[in-house]
Design a protein around this motif. Sequence first.
Motif, PDB file in Angstrom:
ATOM      1  N   SER A 274      52.199  14.505  18.122  1.00 50.21           N
ATOM      2  CA  SER A 274      52.208  15.964  18.102  1.00 50.21           C
ATOM      3  C   SER A 274      50.914  16.583  18.632  1.00 50.21           C
ATOM      4  CB  SER A 274      52.540  16.488  16.707  1.00 50.21           C
ATOM      5  OG  SER A 274      51.599  15.973  15.802  1.00 50.21           O
ATOM      6  N   SER A 275      49.759  15.993  18.291  1.00 50.30           N
ATOM      7  CA  SER A 275      48.506  16.534  18.853  1.00 50.30           C
ATOM      8  C   SER A 275      47.407  15.476  18.686  1.00 50.30           C
ATOM      9  CB  SER A 275      48.090  17.810  18.135  1.00 50.30           C
ATOM     10  OG  SER A 275      47.590  17.488  16.852  1.00 50.30           O
ATOM     11  N   ASP A 276      46.367  15.592  19.509  1.00 48.88           N
ATOM     12  CA  ASP A 276      45.241  14.653  19.395  1.00 48.88           C
ATOM     13  C   ASP A 276      44.612  14.740  18.009  1.00 48.88           C
ATOM     14  OD1 ASP A 276      45.659  13.852  21.907  1.00 48.88           O
ATOM     15  OD2 ASP A 276      43.944  14.885  22.812  1.00 48.88           O
ATOM     16  N   HIS A 278      46.046  15.469  15.133  1.00 49.86           N
ATOM     17  CA  HIS A 278      46.853  14.723  14.162  1.00 49.86           C
ATOM     18  C   HIS A 278      46.645  13.223  14.331  1.00 49.86           C
ATOM     19  CE1 HIS A 278      49.926  18.203  13.587  1.00 49.86           C
ATOM     20  NE2 HIS A 278      48.873  18.325  12.831  1.00 49.86           N
ATOM     21  N   LEU A 279      46.609  12.818  15.596  1.00 42.86           N
ATOM     22  CA  LEU A 279      46.453  11.387  15.861  1.00 42.86           C
ATOM     23  C   LEU A 279      45.117  10.878  15.305  1.00 42.86           C
ATOM     24  CD1 LEU A 279      47.474   8.818  17.206  1.00 42.86           C
ATOM     25  CD2 LEU A 279      46.369   9.552  19.318  1.00 42.86           C
ATOM     26  N   ILE A 280      44.056  11.619  15.586  1.00 44.33           N
ATOM     27  CA  ILE A 280      42.734  11.196  15.087  1.00 44.33           C
ATOM     28  C   ILE A 280      42.733  11.186  13.566  1.00 44.33           C
ATOM     29  CG2 ILE A 280      40.273  11.845  14.975  1.00 44.33           C
ATOM     30  CD1 ILE A 280      40.670  12.901  17.896  1.00 44.33           C
ATOM     31  N   ASN A 281      43.374  12.175  12.991  1.00 45.29           N
ATOM     32  CA  ASN A 281      43.463  12.259  11.535  1.00 45.29           C
ATOM     33  C   ASN A 281      44.146  11.004  10.961  1.00 45.29           C
ATOM     34  OD1 ASN A 281      43.650  13.093   8.939  1.00 45.29           O
ATOM     35  ND2 ASN A 281      45.164  14.709   9.295  1.00 45.29           N
ATOM     36  N   LEU A 282      45.268  10.635  11.563  1.00 44.14           N
ATOM     37  CA  LEU A 282      46.005   9.458  11.064  1.00 44.14           C
ATOM     38  C   LEU A 282      45.205   8.170  11.257  1.00 44.14           C
ATOM     39  CD1 LEU A 282      49.776   9.613  12.051  1.00 44.14           C
ATOM     40  CD2 LEU A 282      48.776   9.530   9.772  1.00 44.14           C
ATOM     41  N   LEU A 283      44.608   8.044  12.449  1.00 44.31           N
ATOM     42  CA  LEU A 283      43.892   6.797  12.755  1.00 44.31           C
ATOM     43  C   LEU A 283      42.577   6.679  11.987  1.00 44.31           C
ATOM     44  CD1 LEU A 283      44.449   6.338  16.611  1.00 44.31           C
ATOM     45  CD2 LEU A 283      45.795   5.475  14.713  1.00 44.31           C
ATOM     46  N   SER A 284      42.152   7.783  11.359  1.00 42.92           N
ATOM     47  CA  SER A 284      40.892   7.730  10.607  1.00 42.92           C
ATOM     48  C   SER A 284      41.126   7.491   9.120  1.00 42.92           C
ATOM     49  CB  SER A 284      40.119   9.047  10.751  1.00 42.92           C
ATOM     50  OG  SER A 284      39.972   9.386  12.095  1.00 42.92           O
ATOM     51  N   LYS A 285      42.371   7.447   8.719  1.00 40.32           N
ATOM     52  CA  LYS A 285      42.652   7.312   7.274  1.00 40.32           C
ATOM     53  C   LYS A 285      42.279   5.910   6.799  1.00 40.32           C
ATOM     54  CE  LYS A 285      46.036  10.872   6.520  1.00 40.32           C
ATOM     55  NZ  LYS A 285      44.994  11.807   6.091  1.00 40.32           N
ATOM     56  N   ASN A 286      41.562   5.899   5.676  1.00 40.30           N
ATOM     57  CA  ASN A 286      41.166   4.588   5.143  1.00 40.30           C
ATOM     58  C   ASN A 286      42.356   3.951   4.427  1.00 40.30           C
ATOM     59  OD1 ASN A 286      39.549   2.469   4.740  1.00 40.30           O
ATOM     60  ND2 ASN A 286      38.097   3.489   3.385  1.00 40.30           N
TER      61      ASN A 286
END
Length: 356
Positions: A274-276, A278-286
């Motif tokens: 959906s957006s960069d 969101h992607l960064i948010n997901l990929l940064s989740k511990n």
Amino acid sequence: MSIEQFHHVTNNYTYPPPHIGSHPTFDPHRDRPRTPCWTVPFGRNKDFVGRETILGQLLDMIPPNADEDDCQRAVISGLGGIGKTQIALEAAFLVRNRYRDCHVFWVPAINITTFENGYREIGRELNIQIIENDKADIKLLVKAALSQISDSWLLIIDNADDASFFGETSEATSLRDYLPFNLKGSILFTTRNVEVSQKLDVRKENLVLLTEMSQSEATNMLQKGLSPHQMGDAQSLESLLEFLTNLPLAIKQASAYMIKTGMAISQYLEYCRSSDEHLINLLSKNFDDRARYETTQNPIATTWLISFTTISRDNPLAASYLKFVAFLAEKDIPKCLLPPTSDKLDEYEAISSSAW
Ligand SMILES: Nc1ncnc2c1ncn2[C@@H]1O[C@H](COP(=O)(O)OP(=O)(O)O)[C@@H](O)[C@H]1O
Ligand SMILES: [Mg+2]
């Protein structure tokens, strides 16, 4: 002590060290451990999938008796999160099961402290008496003990990523000086950095380059832990794996998130796309991963950032190439498109060191 004096002492090191006098701290016959040692800090991953061919290769390569004329060295290299530690771990269990008398030691080379702690653990297992002494040179004592012991052993040095640790022997911190040599021993390294394999002078035949998982391995890995309603249609599954480039750490992160939240694959994929932001948010989740060190960062975004920071430090030209190629498609980029540099050798080294 100057660097020269330090090297004079270490290069002329004899066993037992002179200050120990007539009471050697480790006698390879007297202190020989009665049961095989095991200092591997992780349990076996019950969810380990695939990688059969590479494990088969490793089992031909790393058991100490695979080369009775050398203390052989082997390397698994590949990107961060591609599954090197997992393969080394699985190989450790397979060696233990097949060679019951073989000691298996594990040393995380994340930094000098973890390396030294790993060696201290080996020293304890080997009953080296002065290992707890604050003044003891743990790394040299363990090197000497492993070089002398008459049992067979496998030493796994994981995360040997920083080439400067394994530099020329004139560098004060070179860990290369502490690698034992014994015809009944064998050393397996894992590294993100191909330069390390060169510094360790590992034979070409003993280099294993690990790439991403196959489609069926990745599918198998993602499916574990998800319930049927989360799986959804085959197309979403395939698209998500393609999006995650079949990289095990990214798959683990995605599946940990979906297991925790109950989210379906199609929804996760939609959110990623959906957006960069969101992607960064997901990929940064511990997320918890028992198969990773407590001190290392699990999120894939952090793993990539650490790799990129290290490349920027060690080879700024390589970092500028990476920044540039991030705007292109990921395949077959002609060299002539890269930002120009006057030195062909610099260009060559930058290309080879950008593969972390
Ligand atoms: N073959 C595998 N089977 C199951 N999970 C795996 C496998 N390979 C990697 N993983 C998962 O991916 C994570 C990252 O793998 P790891 O071995 O730590 O990567 P690397 O050492 O290359 O950075 C692991 O902690 C594990 O959860
Ligand atoms: Mg690792």
